[in-house]
Design a protein around this motif. Structure first.
Motif, PDB file in Angstrom:
ATOM      1  N   GLY A 158      42.808   5.622  30.657  1.00 26.85           N
ATOM      2  CA  GLY A 158      41.757   4.811  30.052  1.00 26.85           C
ATOM      3  C   GLY A 158      40.636   5.601  29.429  1.00 26.85           C
ATOM      4  O   GLY A 158      39.827   5.053  28.678  1.00 26.85           O
ATOM      5  N   THR A 159      40.560   6.915  29.697  1.00 32.84           N
ATOM      6  CA  THR A 159      39.515   7.732  29.088  1.00 32.84           C
ATOM      7  C   THR A 159      40.011   8.298  27.763  1.00 32.84           C
ATOM      8  O   THR A 159      41.208   8.507  27.576  1.00 32.84           O
ATOM      9  CB  THR A 159      39.108   8.893  30.014  1.00 32.84           C
ATOM     10  OG1 THR A 159      40.261   9.707  30.250  1.00 32.84           O
ATOM     11  CG2 THR A 159      38.585   8.371  31.333  1.00 32.84           C
ATOM     12  N   PRO A 160      39.101   8.563  26.805  1.00 28.89           N
ATOM     13  CA  PRO A 160      39.527   9.140  25.519  1.00 28.89           C
ATOM     14  C   PRO A 160      40.124  10.533  25.723  1.00 28.89           C
ATOM     15  O   PRO A 160      39.506  11.395  26.339  1.00 28.89           O
ATOM     16  CB  PRO A 160      38.226   9.198  24.716  1.00 28.89           C
ATOM     17  CG  PRO A 160      37.303   8.236  25.387  1.00 28.89           C
ATOM     18  CD  PRO A 160      37.665   8.251  26.831  1.00 28.89           C
ATOM     19  N   VAL A 161      41.315  10.733  25.217  1.00 27.86           N
ATOM     20  CA  VAL A 161      42.025  12.004  25.341  1.00 27.86           C
ATOM     21  C   VAL A 161      42.708  12.281  24.011  1.00 27.86           C
ATOM     22  O   VAL A 161      43.128  11.361  23.315  1.00 27.86           O
ATOM     23  CB  VAL A 161      43.082  11.934  26.476  1.00 27.86           C
ATOM     24  CG1 VAL A 161      43.829  13.256  26.594  1.00 27.86           C
ATOM     25  CG2 VAL A 161      42.439  11.582  27.804  1.00 27.86           C
ATOM     26  N   HIS A 162      42.804  13.542  23.656  1.00 31.67           N
ATOM     27  CA  HIS A 162      43.522  13.913  22.439  1.00 31.67           C
ATOM     28  C   HIS A 162      44.905  13.260  22.462  1.00 31.67           C
ATOM     29  O   HIS A 162      45.602  13.293  23.488  1.00 31.67           O
ATOM     30  CB  HIS A 162      43.658  15.434  22.372  1.00 31.67           C
ATOM     31  CG  HIS A 162      44.182  15.942  21.080  1.00 31.67           C
ATOM     32  ND1 HIS A 162      45.509  15.787  20.693  1.00 31.67           N
ATOM     33  CD2 HIS A 162      43.575  16.612  20.058  1.00 31.67           C
ATOM     34  CE1 HIS A 162      45.684  16.328  19.516  1.00 31.67           C
ATOM     35  NE2 HIS A 162      44.538  16.844  19.107  1.00 31.67           N
ATOM     36  N   PRO A 163      45.355  12.658  21.364  1.00 32.05           N
ATOM     37  CA  PRO A 163      46.643  11.946  21.369  1.00 32.05           C
ATOM     38  C   PRO A 163      47.823  12.800  21.817  1.00 32.05           C
ATOM     39  O   PRO A 163      48.716  12.305  22.519  1.00 32.05           O
ATOM     40  CB  PRO A 163      46.798  11.501  19.913  1.00 32.05           C
ATOM     41  CG  PRO A 163      45.408  11.416  19.385  1.00 32.05           C
ATOM     42  CD  PRO A 163      44.634  12.491  20.086  1.00 32.05           C
ATOM     43  N   ALA A 164      47.858  14.065  21.435  1.00 31.49           N
ATOM     44  CA  ALA A 164      48.980  14.918  21.837  1.00 31.49           C
ATOM     45  C   ALA A 164      48.948  15.200  23.338  1.00 31.49           C
ATOM     46  O   ALA A 164      50.003  15.322  23.975  1.00 31.49           O
ATOM     47  CB  ALA A 164      48.951  16.229  21.052  1.00 31.49           C
ATOM     48  N   ILE A 165      47.758  15.301  23.913  1.00 31.27           N
ATOM     49  CA  ILE A 165      47.645  15.496  25.357  1.00 31.27           C
ATOM     50  C   ILE A 165      47.993  14.212  26.085  1.00 31.27           C
ATOM     51  O   ILE A 165      48.675  14.237  27.118  1.00 31.27           O
ATOM     52  CB  ILE A 165      46.227  15.981  25.718  1.00 31.27           C
ATOM     53  CG1 ILE A 165      45.985  17.364  25.092  1.00 31.27           C
ATOM     54  CG2 ILE A 165      46.042  16.028  27.229  1.00 31.27           C
ATOM     55  CD1 ILE A 165      44.585  17.896  25.292  1.00 31.27           C
ATOM     56  N   ARG A 166      47.570  13.066  25.566  1.00 24.44           N
ATOM     57  CA  ARG A 166      47.942  11.785  26.176  1.00 24.44           C
ATOM     58  C   ARG A 166      49.452  11.599  26.127  1.00 24.44           C
ATOM     59  O   ARG A 166      50.054  11.094  27.076  1.00 24.44           O
ATOM     60  CB  ARG A 166      47.227  10.635  25.449  1.00 24.44           C
ATOM     61  CG  ARG A 166      47.607   9.241  25.955  1.00 24.44           C
ATOM     62  CD  ARG A 166      47.416   9.091  27.453  1.00 24.44           C
ATOM     63  NE  ARG A 166      46.013   9.193  27.829  1.00 24.44           N
ATOM     64  CZ  ARG A 166      45.605   9.356  29.092  1.00 24.44           C
ATOM     65  NH1 ARG A 166      46.490   9.487  30.068  1.00 24.44           N
ATOM     66  NH2 ARG A 166      44.317   9.444  29.365  1.00 24.44           N
ATOM     67  N   ARG A 167      50.087  12.016  25.039  1.00 24.78           N
ATOM     68  CA  ARG A 167      51.546  11.942  24.928  1.00 24.78           C
ATOM     69  C   ARG A 167      52.198  12.715  26.062  1.00 24.78           C
ATOM     70  O   ARG A 167      53.173  12.256  26.690  1.00 24.78           O
ATOM     71  CB  ARG A 167      51.960  12.519  23.574  1.00 24.78           C
ATOM     72  CG  ARG A 167      53.453  12.751  23.388  1.00 24.78           C
ATOM     73  CD  ARG A 167      54.138  11.469  22.994  1.00 24.78           C
ATOM     74  NE  ARG A 167      55.454  11.720  22.447  1.00 24.78           N
ATOM     75  CZ  ARG A 167      56.599  11.633  23.130  1.00 24.78           C
ATOM     76  NH1 ARG A 167      56.579  11.315  24.407  1.00 24.78           N
ATOM     77  NH2 ARG A 167      57.759  11.861  22.530  1.00 24.78           N
ATOM     78  N   TYR A 168      51.695  13.894  26.334  1.00 27.29           N
ATOM     79  CA  TYR A 168      52.218  14.732  27.410  1.00 27.29           C
ATOM     80  C   TYR A 168      51.973  14.096  28.778  1.00 27.29           C
ATOM     81  O   TYR A 168      52.883  14.027  29.623  1.00 27.29           O
ATOM     82  CB  TYR A 168      51.565  16.106  27.314  1.00 27.29           C
ATOM     83  CG  TYR A 168      51.610  16.955  28.549  1.00 27.29           C
ATOM     84  CD1 TYR A 168      52.797  17.540  28.986  1.00 27.29           C
ATOM     85  CD2 TYR A 168      50.450  17.213  29.276  1.00 27.29           C
ATOM     86  CE1 TYR A 168      52.823  18.342  30.117  1.00 27.29           C
ATOM     87  CE2 TYR A 168      50.466  18.013  30.391  1.00 27.29           C
ATOM     88  CZ  TYR A 168      51.651  18.571  30.817  1.00 27.29           C
ATOM     89  OH  TYR A 168      51.670  19.363  31.938  1.00 27.29           O
ATOM     90  N   LEU A 169      50.766  13.589  29.006  1.00 24.85           N
ATOM     91  CA  LEU A 169      50.452  12.968  30.291  1.00 24.85           C
ATOM     92  C   LEU A 169      51.307  11.730  30.526  1.00 24.85           C
ATOM     93  O   LEU A 169      51.727  11.458  31.657  1.00 24.85           O
ATOM     94  CB  LEU A 169      48.965  12.618  30.357  1.00 24.85           C
ATOM     95  CG  LEU A 169      48.001  13.809  30.380  1.00 24.85           C
ATOM     96  CD1 LEU A 169      46.560  13.325  30.327  1.00 24.85           C
ATOM     97  CD2 LEU A 169      48.234  14.667  31.619  1.00 24.85           C
ATOM     98  N   ASP A 170      51.582  10.984  29.471  1.00 23.25           N
ATOM     99  CA  ASP A 170      52.457   9.820  29.606  1.00 23.25           C
ATOM    100  C   ASP A 170      53.878  10.247  29.980  1.00 23.25           C
ATOM    101  O   ASP A 170      54.550   9.574  30.779  1.00 23.25           O
ATOM    102  CB  ASP A 170      52.472   9.013  28.309  1.00 23.25           C
ATOM    103  CG  ASP A 170      51.176   8.255  28.061  1.00 23.25           C
ATOM    104  OD1 ASP A 170      50.361   8.120  28.998  1.00 23.25           O
ATOM    105  OD2 ASP A 170      50.972   7.805  26.919  1.00 23.25           O
ATOM    106  N   ALA A 171      54.344  11.361  29.413  1.00 22.61           N
ATOM    107  CA  ALA A 171      55.679  11.864  29.759  1.00 22.61           C
ATOM    108  C   ALA A 171      55.731  12.297  31.221  1.00 22.61           C
ATOM    109  O   ALA A 171      56.716  12.036  31.925  1.00 22.61           O
ATOM    110  CB  ALA A 171      56.058  13.019  28.838  1.00 22.61           C
ATOM    111  N   VAL A 172      54.683  12.957  31.697  1.00 17.41           N
ATOM    112  CA  VAL A 172      54.625  13.348  33.108  1.00 17.41           C
ATOM    113  C   VAL A 172      54.631  12.106  33.992  1.00 17.41           C
ATOM    114  O   VAL A 172      55.318  12.055  35.024  1.00 17.41           O
ATOM    115  CB  VAL A 172      53.385  14.221  33.382  1.00 17.41           C
ATOM    116  CG1 VAL A 172      53.217  14.468  34.876  1.00 17.41           C
ATOM    117  CG2 VAL A 172      53.495  15.550  32.641  1.00 17.41           C
TER     118      VAL A 172
END
Length: 289
Positions: free
Chosen positions: A74-88
């Motif tokens: 829910g916090t603003p995160v760089h899209p590429a980093i959010r992509r990685y966190l979603d994969a984890v």
């Protein structure tokens, strides 16, 4: 240096490597043509951060652990980093709350039904684990063999009647030979570019003292690629020869605008993972024409 994947799973180097790997996959899958991906030093493909190896070093605490703490849902995160966190998060939903995906798992997660993946691992025990973790996916072929030799054997890729014009090769060796491994990796890249010149290549490398890598930078700039890009994250000053202070990715034939994505990713990772004196650098060793 003996950089076995299991002991360092989820550390700052893995974060950089895996954020960039997913960004490369997304750039390549933006076009409909099928892809081939080769992971030359694949490891086990999946890790438990509370397991014996990763738990012994505890390096994930200052890698994926620190990133998760700084980037709650829910916090603003760089899209590429959010992509990685979603994969984890997807990995943990499937394999448990301490699960961490290696590059073979991420490739299988990011690529499509029409794409194909080859993963190589020389160590028998890890090759068996790799086959257990990703070998059931019909898109993935697991090879218990030397990854450098696989470059010469598997490129250019042809599976059945399909010749793959586009794709990605990830070279992630353990650097047991220390600085000599850079020469081996560069020679592998040189050979690969002759066999499959249009592919994207990503070579991961550790950084202790950055100045020691100057010969590698000079030689990498002479490779017969359309472009050569170095993306580096140092989580502390590079003044200690006894520890890995950071790591980098050498990207050959980088996709369009990948450098702009990684420039902002590196800044964000430095802010979240770095200690005092941390730095990030993106440099064209050979700029695209």
């Amino acid at each position: 240096m003996n950089y076995r994947h299991a002991f360092h799973a989820g550390n700052h180097a893995d974060v950089l490597k895996h954020v960039a790997l997913l960004a490369l996959c997304d750039a390549l899958t933006a076009k409909p043509a099928p892809l081939f991906a080769l992971d030359t030093h694949a490891g086990a493909g999946l890790y438990a951060l509370a397991g014996e190896e990763a738990g012994r070093t505890g390096e994930a605490v200052d890698g994926i652990g620190r990133l998760l703490a700084a980037s709650p849902t829910g916090t603003p995160v760089h899209p590429a980093i959010r992509r990685y966190l979603d994969a984890v998060a997807d990995c943990r939903a499937a394999h448990g709350e301490d699960g961490y995906p290696g590059s073979p798992w991420l490739l299988a997660h990011a690529l499509r039904e029409q794409d194909r993946i080859a993963c190589c691992e020389l160590r028998d025990e890890e090759a068996a684990l790799l086959k257990r973790h990703v070998g059931g996916d019909p898109r993935v072929a697991v090879h218990a063999r030397d990854g450098y030799a696989a470059i010469r054997a598997l490129l250019p890729p042809k599976i059945g009647a399909v010749r793959y014009a586009r794709g990605l090769v990830l070279i992630d060796p353990p650097y047991e030979a220390q600085l000599a491994e850079f020469d081996t990796a560069r020679a592998a890249l040189r050979d690969a570019l002759v066999l499959w010149p249009q592919a994207v290549y990503a070579l991961w490398y550790p950084i202790k003292r950055r100045s020691a890598l100057n010969p590698f930078y000079r030689s990498a700039a002479t490779l017969e690629a359309k472009s050569v890009l170095a993306c580096e994250l140092l989580v502390r000053p590079d003044d200690s020869p006894l520890r890995m202070n950071g790591s980098g990715l050498l990207i050959l034939n980088a996709p369009w605008q990948f450098d702009a994505v990684m420039r902002s990713v590196l800044d964000a990772l430095r802010a979240r993972l770095g200690d005092t004196g941390a730095s990030a650098q993106l440099a064209w060793l050979k700029a695209p024409a």
